[in-house]
Design an enzyme around this catalytic site. Structure first.
Site, short mmCIF file in Angstrom:
data_model
loop_
_atom_site.label_atom_id
_atom_site.label_comp_id
_atom_site.label_asym_id
_atom_site.label_seq_id
_atom_site.Cartn_x
_atom_site.Cartn_y
_atom_site.Cartn_z
N GLY A 49 0.85 -1.21 0.00
CA GLY A 49 0.00 0.00 0.00
C GLY A 49 0.87 1.24 0.00
O GLY A 49 0.68 2.15 0.81
N GLY A 53 -1.25 8.15 1.06
CA GLY A 53 -1.60 8.13 2.48
C GLY A 53 -0.47 7.66 3.38
O GLY A 53 0.71 8.00 3.17
N PHE A 75 -1.93 -0.41 -6.03
CA PHE A 75 -2.90 -0.70 -7.08
C PHE A 75 -3.32 0.62 -7.69
O PHE A 75 -4.28 1.24 -7.22
CB PHE A 75 -4.08 -1.44 -6.46
CG PHE A 75 -4.75 -2.42 -7.39
CD1 PHE A 75 -4.10 -2.95 -8.47
CD2 PHE A 75 -6.05 -2.82 -7.14
CE1 PHE A 75 -4.72 -3.86 -9.32
CE2 PHE A 75 -6.69 -3.74 -7.97
CZ PHE A 75 -6.01 -4.25 -9.06
N ASP A 112 -2.57 -6.42 -7.77
CA ASP A 112 -3.41 -6.78 -6.62
C ASP A 112 -2.63 -7.49 -5.49
O ASP A 112 -2.30 -8.68 -5.61
CB ASP A 112 -4.55 -7.66 -7.11
CG ASP A 112 -5.51 -8.01 -6.00
OD1 ASP A 112 -5.38 -7.43 -4.89
OD2 ASP A 112 -6.39 -8.86 -6.24
N LEU A 140 -2.83 -1.20 3.45
CA LEU A 140 -3.84 -1.28 2.38
C LEU A 140 -5.16 -0.68 2.84
O LEU A 140 -5.57 -0.85 3.99
CB LEU A 140 -4.12 -2.73 2.01
CG LEU A 140 -3.08 -3.51 1.22
CD1 LEU A 140 -3.69 -4.82 0.74
CD2 LEU A 140 -2.54 -2.73 0.05
N TYR A 236 -17.75 4.15 12.53
CA TYR A 236 -16.38 3.65 12.41
C TYR A 236 -16.10 2.53 13.41
O TYR A 236 -16.22 1.36 13.09
CB TYR A 236 -15.34 4.81 12.53
CG TYR A 236 -14.04 4.33 11.93
CD1 TYR A 236 -13.68 4.67 10.63
CD2 TYR A 236 -13.20 3.47 12.63
CE1 TYR A 236 -12.53 4.16 10.05
CE2 TYR A 236 -12.05 2.95 12.06
CZ TYR A 236 -11.71 3.31 10.77
OH TYR A 236 -10.58 2.79 10.21
N VAL A 276 -7.04 13.42 6.03
CA VAL A 276 -7.65 13.40 4.71
C VAL A 276 -6.83 12.47 3.82
O VAL A 276 -5.67 12.75 3.52
CB VAL A 276 -7.66 14.80 4.06
CG1 VAL A 276 -8.40 14.76 2.72
CG2 VAL A 276 -8.24 15.83 4.97
#
Ligand code: NAD
Length: 396
Positions: A49, A53, A75, A112, A140, A236, A276
């Site tokens: 990942g 972020g 990805f 993937d 991820l 959440y 964010v």
């Protein structure tokens, strides 16, 4: 070659275009923050990942803060037919340029991560060109996962469990505060969300790396979680995604035992701050909470972005030689400043007052809006958006 002027095309929590120069500038600014690290201490790091972020920040911190060579998995949509790539692709295109400049190895597998094929490809790359790894970061965030053993496609949903939830939220298309009613998830949805966002795939990665004898002595692994305040709890932490995070946290304990036995290693979950990102923007209620949180934390002088969070995580907890400080459930907490009672008390006071009329004054929604656009390389200071730019870039 395909040069063009690129404009943002925003649809709610999606942006259909991204700007290579803006993404590159973001990555360079983040890498500068990483340089606060010692510049040495990690040899090889795997980031699953790696393109946006917290994962991108982990890649940059490992490489530019601790001198690591990095293998990243992501990805992302490459550029094609004169259409811009997705922003994570452009982020990594710049990270590849910077790695070369710094004499570091960076390779990216853009496919993937949940599949057996990508695990085999990563293992082959590590064996051939890296060697054993000191750290595995699992970051991820995906709406879907294809079960690699049966080809069943699981989908994650963002819903409450057991009872319907009514809350305030911001409609990102029209920038109005409105009430949202979210029905509870079915048992199948709870199960599928856990399959996608829980710890199952993290475990498969660590087991595959162990079987390939690629975990160096003392190897550490970390995955990212979130808890958050009462106002986001139903959607959440006590919702479908929270159930998956509990599974991820339980998996950390299993993996710690596995890694301790195999290579004197350890695994943890780090609970990070609400920020964010593409993943968080898609969660109802969260953009409004983030708008208020940013305002309150900026006023308190303790606001951080993903990069500051990860630099602090490595410096104080998981970097070479560090012993992490854990909560009573064995988790690292870099959401500690978000969860400070004085910060949460202000949020509790402001939350009921939030409305379309005071979205800016009370909530600083513009911080969310700008933060969101910057994820796609727009509104980045110093970038001339009127100039045509080359959309075809490579991850080499
Ligand atoms: P993000 O959307 O910015 O990044 C997700 C990453 O996953 C990207 O690199 C993407 O390419 C990759 N990815 C998605 N599906 C993939 C697949 N099938 N194969 C390979 N790569 C794939 O998300 P983020 O917000 O940085 O989230 C990362 C983790 O941090 C998640 O576990 C999230 O729950 C957690 N977290 C996020 C926040 C927040 O506020 N954003 C807070 C705390 C914890």
């Amino acid at each position: 070659m395909a040069e063009m002027v690129i404009e943002p095309r925003i649809r709610g929590f999606l942006c259909l275009t991204s700007h290579p120069e803006g993404c590159a500038a973001n990555v360079r600014a983040q890498a500068e923050l990483a340089k606060a690290g010692p510049g040495t201490g990690l040899k090889n790091v795997l980031v699953i990942g790696s393109s946006t972020g917290f994962g991108l920040s982990s890649l940059l911190t490992s490489m530019f803060g601790y001198g690591a060579d990095v293998l990243g998995i992501c990805f992302e949509k490459p550029p094609a037919d004169n259409k811009p790539a997705s922003p994570g692709y452009y982020n990594l295109a710049e990270a590849h340029v910077m790695a070369k400049e710094a004499g570091r190895r960076l390779e990216t597998i853009n496919a993937d991560a949940f599949s057996h094929e990508v695990k085999a490809q990563a293992i082959a790359a590590l064996k051939e060109r890296y060697g054993k790894i000191d750290m595995v970061v699992y970051s991820l965030a995906s709406p879907k996962r294809k079960d690699p053993n049966s080809d069943t496609l699981w989908s994650s949903v963002l819903k409450p469990v057991d009872k319907l939830h009514v809350s305030k939220t911001v409609d990102l298309r029209h920038e109005v505060v409105e009430e949202i009613t979210i029905p509870p998830a079915s048992e199948q949805e709870v199960f599928e969300t856990e399959r996608v966002m829980g710890g199952d795939d993290w475990k498969m990665w660590i087991e595959a790396l162990r079987d390939a004898d690629l975990l160096a002595e003392g190897c550490r692994s970390v995955a990212y979680s979130y808890i958050g305040p009462q106002v986001t709890y139903p959607i959440y932490r006590s919702g479908t995604i929270g159930g998956a995070k509990e599974h991820l946290e339980a998996t950390a304990k299993d993996l710690s035992a596995l890694m301790a036995e195999h290579c004197k290693g350890e695994a943890w979950v780090s609970v990070n701050k609400a920020l964010v990102t593409q993943a968080s923007s898609a969660i109802p209620v969260v953009p409004l909470y983030i708008s208020i949180l940013y305002k309150v934390m900026k006023a308190a002088g303790n606001h951080e972005e993903t990069m500051e969070q990860i630099v602090r995580l490595f410096r104080d907890h998981i970097g070479p030689g560090q012993t992490p400080t854990l909560d009573d459930k064995g988790r690292i907490r870099v959401d500690d400043w978000e969860m400070l009672p004085e910060i949460q008390a202000q949020i509790e006071e402001l939350w009921p007052q939030a409305s379309t009329e005071n979205l800016e004054d009370l909530c600083e929604f513009s911080a969310f809006r700008t933060g969101f656009r910057r994820l796609f390389g727009f509104e980045v200071p110093g970038v001339d958006y009127s100039k045509p730019t080359e959309v075809m870039r490579e991850l080499v």
